[in-house]
Design a protein around this motif. Structure first.
Motif, PDB file in Angstrom:
ATOM      1  N   GLY A  68      33.815  26.717  49.225  1.00 48.54           N
ATOM      2  CA  GLY A  68      35.529  27.158  48.688  1.00 48.54           C
ATOM      3  C   GLY A  68      35.220  28.374  49.078  1.00 48.54           C
ATOM      4  N   PHE A  69      34.339  28.953  49.029  1.00 52.24           N
ATOM      5  CA  PHE A  69      34.169  30.807  49.534  1.00 52.24           C
ATOM      6  C   PHE A  69      34.064  30.747  50.475  1.00 52.24           C
ATOM      7  N   SER A  70      34.411  31.426  51.159  1.00 52.91           N
ATOM      8  CA  SER A  70      34.668  32.196  52.536  1.00 52.91           C
ATOM      9  C   SER A  70      34.687  33.867  52.175  1.00 52.91           C
ATOM     10  N   PHE A  71      34.006  34.616  52.770  1.00 54.94           N
ATOM     11  CA  PHE A  71      33.254  36.253  52.407  1.00 54.94           C
ATOM     12  C   PHE A  71      34.252  36.592  53.901  1.00 54.94           C
ATOM     13  N   ASP A  76      39.619  44.267  46.889  1.00 57.40           N
ATOM     14  CA  ASP A  76      38.340  43.063  47.841  1.00 57.40           C
ATOM     15  C   ASP A  76      36.544  43.245  47.485  1.00 57.40           C
ATOM     16  N   ASP A  89      38.388  37.856  49.041  1.00 62.76           N
ATOM     17  CA  ASP A  89      39.628  37.776  48.843  1.00 62.76           C
ATOM     18  C   ASP A  89      39.794  37.728  47.288  1.00 62.76           C
ATOM     19  N   ARG A 109      41.183  36.981  44.710  1.00 64.40           N
ATOM     20  CA  ARG A 109      41.131  36.744  43.319  1.00 64.40           C
ATOM     21  C   ARG A 109      39.058  35.760  43.488  1.00 64.40           C
ATOM     22  N   GLN A 110      39.244  35.502  44.488  1.00 65.00           N
ATOM     23  CA  GLN A 110      37.353  34.974  44.562  1.00 65.00           C
ATOM     24  C   GLN A 110      36.440  35.745  44.387  1.00 65.00           C
ATOM     25  N   ASP A 150      36.532  35.791  40.029  1.00 58.67           N
ATOM     26  CA  ASP A 150      36.239  34.716  39.371  1.00 58.67           C
ATOM     27  C   ASP A 150      34.740  35.136  39.498  1.00 58.67           C
ATOM     28  N   ILE A 151      33.853  35.658  40.767  1.00 61.37           N
ATOM     29  CA  ILE A 151      33.141  35.893  40.868  1.00 61.37           C
ATOM     30  C   ILE A 151      31.831  36.957  39.940  1.00 61.37           C
TER      31      ILE A 151
END
Length: 140
Positions: A3-6, A47, A77, A79-80, A83-84
């Motif tokens: 679900g994570f893409s950087f 970001d 992203d 939002r990600q 969360d991290i």
């Protein structure tokens, strides 16, 4: 890392210290004690997140001491990234963050040990054997 893409991932080493205290006596087994601390004060700027880490490694018998400090830098992203940051700042770094930092840092530890003339602390695993009939995909 599902679900994570950087957009970008990098590492910054702020402090490297490796000290050989003595030569390795012949026929001596060497054990390493490694302490890797991640976070807890991750910094978010839009970001981008910077996750600080520190590593202290010593050997038994006392042959070498290594200290490394730096930061894992991730762009992705917002939002990600938030969360991290929440996970890291709560003291519960996601496993994929631990793995990313570990890969960079343990490679650097082995490089420093090599420069000091000391065998690697953590052997680098060879690539898995291919089964007969399986091809290799290469990308340029």
């Amino acid at each position: 890392m599902s679900g994570f893409s950087f957009k970008a991932v990098g590492i910054r080493f702020d402090y490297l210290h490796a000290e050989r205290l003595q030569l390795i006596p012949p026929q001596t087994q060497v054990a390493f004690n490694v302490n890797l601390v991640i976070g807890p004060n991750a910094v978010v700027r839009g970001d981008i997140i910077e996750i600080p880490f520190s590593l202290a490694a010593s050997s038994n018998p006392s042959i070498v001491n290594i200290s490394i400090r730096g930061a894992l830098i991730i762009q992705g992203d917002p939002r990600q990234i938030e969360d991290i940051a929440k996970s890291v700042n709560s003291g519960k770094s996601p496993q994929f963050i631990q793995m990313m930092i570990g890969q960079y840092v343990f490679f650097e530890v082995n490089l420093l040990l090599k420069e000091l003339g000391i065998p690697p602390a953590m052997p680098i695993a060879p690539p898995p054997q291919q089964r007969q009939g399986e091809g290799t995909t290469m990308y340029a």
